[in-house]
Enzyme design. Sequence first.
Site, PDB file in Angstrom:
ATOM      1  N   LYS A  81       0.838  -1.206   0.000  1.00 29.22           N
ATOM      2  CA  LYS A  81       0.000   0.000   0.000  1.00 29.22           C
ATOM      3  C   LYS A  81       0.879   1.267   0.000  1.00 29.22           C
ATOM      4  CE  LYS A  81      -3.148   3.071   0.907  1.00 29.22           C
ATOM      5  NZ  LYS A  81      -4.146   3.534  -0.026  1.00 29.22           N
ATOM      6  N   CYS A 103      -3.221  10.597   1.612  1.00 28.92           N
ATOM      7  CA  CYS A 103      -2.524   9.348   1.259  1.00 28.92           C
ATOM      8  C   CYS A 103      -1.154   9.616   0.634  1.00 28.92           C
ATOM      9  CB  CYS A 103      -3.381   8.527   0.306  1.00 28.92           C
ATOM     10  SG  CYS A 103      -4.805   7.784   1.098  1.00 28.92           S
TER      11      CYS A 103
END
Length: 430
Positions: free
Chosen positions: A223, A277
Amino acid sequence: MNTQTFNPGEAATEVSTVAVVGLGYIGLPTAAILAGKGLHVIGVDVNPDTVQAVNEGRVPFIEPDLGVHVAGAVSQGHLTAQESMPEADAYIVAVPTPFRDDKTADLVYVEQAARSIAARIRPGNLVILESTSPPGTTRRMADVILDLRPDLSAAAGSDRDRVLFAHCPERVLPGRIMIELVTNDRIIGGLTLEAATAAAGLYSTFCQGRIHLTDAATAEMAKLVENAYRDVNIAFANELSVISGNLGIDVWNLIELANYHPRVNILQPGPGVGGHCIAVDPWFIVSADPENSRLIRTAREVNDAKPGHVIAEVKTAVEGIEAPVIAALGLAFKANIDDTRESPAVEIVRRLALENPRARILVGRSFPGAKLPDELSPLPNVSSVVTNDAVAAADAVVLLVDHDAFREIRPEQLAGKAVIDTRGFWRTTA
Ligand SMILES: NC(=O)c1ccc[n+]([C@@H]2O[C@H](COP(=O)([O-])OP(=O)(O)OC[C@H]3O[C@@H](n4cnc5c(N)ncnc54)[C@H](O)[C@@H]3O)[C@@H](O)[C@H]2O)c1
């Protein structure tokens, strides 16, 4: 553990009750989707307003289609919410993982959730961390629980009563969460293969993409690496934009021409990188191995420096004007959304206002009723006005976000004004 693709026929889930811990942008859609598949889902959140909203079938934030799913699941009795941790067959943890001032991950919410779970967990239960986390966090979450529950073990083949731990990172796009939750491929990393397989069995109840099994640390890194990949490539484009500016070259035309090469695909530059993010996750890699993360750190620094270059350009454009009026178009971290978290556009407006107290900054509204975010509302020389009025009054127009709404601005409205177009929005093609 070698990576392998999960075959849904292999392991039907034995889970019937799921506790989803953290009912935000990620936890609530996941809870609603699982409830829609007929599982008994209990949402857990420390925020009583969120708990109340969900129990009333409401969504406390904006995400297309989520409201219908939540209202349906609540009215059918498949989804309820509460502040305390219940007993469940599986726990999915989707709490925040922000970074501290020193750019290291703040895992306090994960640890709090783990302590609450430790009080209720039973042998055979499954605990899945969904929060974006530095490598080793699933192990750490398991250690917090197992330290409090020495009667349990996560080890394969252990004599003690076994519990299963896995990480399943989330890569949905805000605005498309209800679609991508179902269609995206998932990576699931377990502390053991048995844990990864059990978690995959649960996710296969709604996930139509492929499910790839691996170990927990690899899933955690995957991720982070996805977002660092984007960050590094955007940094390349942003660095080119600064170099091109200094050399008197149009960076948009330059990139378009270079991309005619069959194996070159340079991304588009902008005013910096924002959001919760891409602007955050690469730091988790840097803090895991600072000495060897040189490229990833530099990319973060290049992107974080880009607002400074835009500010310098605006200052040059209004040099000599005693009390300049600057129209700033857009505040969000990307086009056509209203999310301003970590947004470089907010940073640019804030610093322009603070460094030029005589300037007036008019933020052009792209969404009806949009208010200034907390970072800007106390500043006396920043105000939010209708876009056309901001442009009409401005000496300089700085385009910060490529919202579709700004397409309505006609070229004659910009005539005679300095224009700083950080997105190539009004560019001419090569
Ligand atoms: N939002 C996204 O687009 C996105 C995408 C991919 C990954 N992620 C990751 O998912 C995680 C969650 O992000 P989010 O955007 O859903 O966050 P969010 O802030 O929207 O929601 C988190 C929720 O957790 C609750 N909470 C905090 N501590 C708790 C505790 N101990 N027990 C129960 N509830 C608790 C908060 O009250 C809040 O409602 C983060 O790690 C984030 O990086 C987010």
